[in-house]
Design an enzyme around this catalytic site. Structure first.
Site, short mmCIF file in Angstrom:
data_model
loop_
_atom_site.label_atom_id
_atom_site.label_comp_id
_atom_site.label_asym_id
_atom_site.label_seq_id
_atom_site.Cartn_x
_atom_site.Cartn_y
_atom_site.Cartn_z
N SER A 141 0.79 -1.22 0.14
CA SER A 141 0.11 -0.07 -0.03
C SER A 141 0.82 1.30 0.01
O SER A 141 2.04 1.28 0.48
CB SER A 141 -1.05 0.09 1.32
N TYR A 154 -1.79 -0.71 10.52
CA TYR A 154 -1.88 -0.95 9.32
C TYR A 154 -0.51 -0.77 8.39
O TYR A 154 -0.13 -1.60 7.69
CB TYR A 154 -3.00 -0.41 8.65
#
Length: 245
Positions: A141, A154
């Protein structure tokens, strides 16, 4: 673009929606033999019907269970005798401020986003070594490149994916195995639906107002797969043109 994609056996985790489902559509349209895993079997069945897949080409798969991941890879081998590409796509993003102490969510992210990737690697590596070919695509990501408030855990999982992938890249050279990290920015998926921290959810909703379609991710994956076997595209980072962070 279909060059070097047609007839390749591609296993995709998290394939019931979003990035995984759209990538399955895109690759199947170019002649790939896709084998799909996800927890939501009903959605996989709908996707299989849409793509005209053999009913055996889908399997209920929770990537936090190594035996289930191995069963998915074994299914691909039963159907096609080889595995050319693994796309470790399954992931969660229940972002929150650390002081909210959402420990169960932290654990779930670690189990899915990190362990799930490792289990996928473990499941395919013996066969790819035997074949002396293959490609492992791990989904990181933008958060695997920079950290913001509310995204510590995350981002930590996605940095871990990049670290694991780089180590893997160096280790698998003797067997001609390719490795690719794909790091998307705001792409239109169900990912933000996993956020339970209301303040973070509001901020993320604003970021995702300009999200680009999941087909953008599918095209990036297809680009990496379609390269000649001697070309190893190791990392792709992409965002909506208007996304600042």
């Amino acid at each position: 673009m279909s060059q070097n994609i047609e007839n390749k056996v591609v296993v995709i985790t998290g394939a019931s929606s979003g990035l995984g489902a759209e990538t399955a559509r895109h690759l199947a349209a170019q002649g790939a033999k896709v084998v799909l895993g996800a927890r939501r079997l009903d959605r996989l069945e709908s996707l299989a019907a849409e793509l005209g897949l053999d009913a055996r080409a889908i399997l209920s798969t929770d990537v936090t269970d190594y035996l289930q991941v191995q069963a998915l890879v074994d299914r691909a081998l039963e159907l096609h005798g080889r595995i050319d590409v693994l796309i470790n796509n399954a992931g969660l993003m229940p972002s929150s401020m650390l002081d909210k102490l959402k420990i169960e969510e932290w654990n779930r992210m670690i189990d899915v986003n990190i362990k799930g990737v490792l289990y996928g690697i473990a499941a395919v590596l013996p066969k790819m070594k035997e074949q002396k070919s293959g490609q492992i695509i791990n989904v990181s990501s933008v958060a695997g490149h920079k950290v913001g408030p509310g995204g510590a855990v995350y981002a930590g999982t996605k940095w871990a994916v990049r670290a694991i992938s780089e180590g893997l890249r160096q280790e698998v050279k003797p067997w001609n195995i390719r490795t690719t990290i794909v790091s998307p920015g705001a792409v239109d998926t169900e990912l933000t639906g996993t956020i339970t921290d209301e303040d973070i959810a509001k901020g993320m909703a604003k970021t995702y107002e300009n999200a680009i379609p999941a087909s953008s991710f599918a095209r990036v994956v297809a680009f990496a797969i379609s390269q000649p076997d001697e070309v190893d595209v190791n990392e792709i980072l992409f965002r909506p043109t208007v996304q600042v962070y």
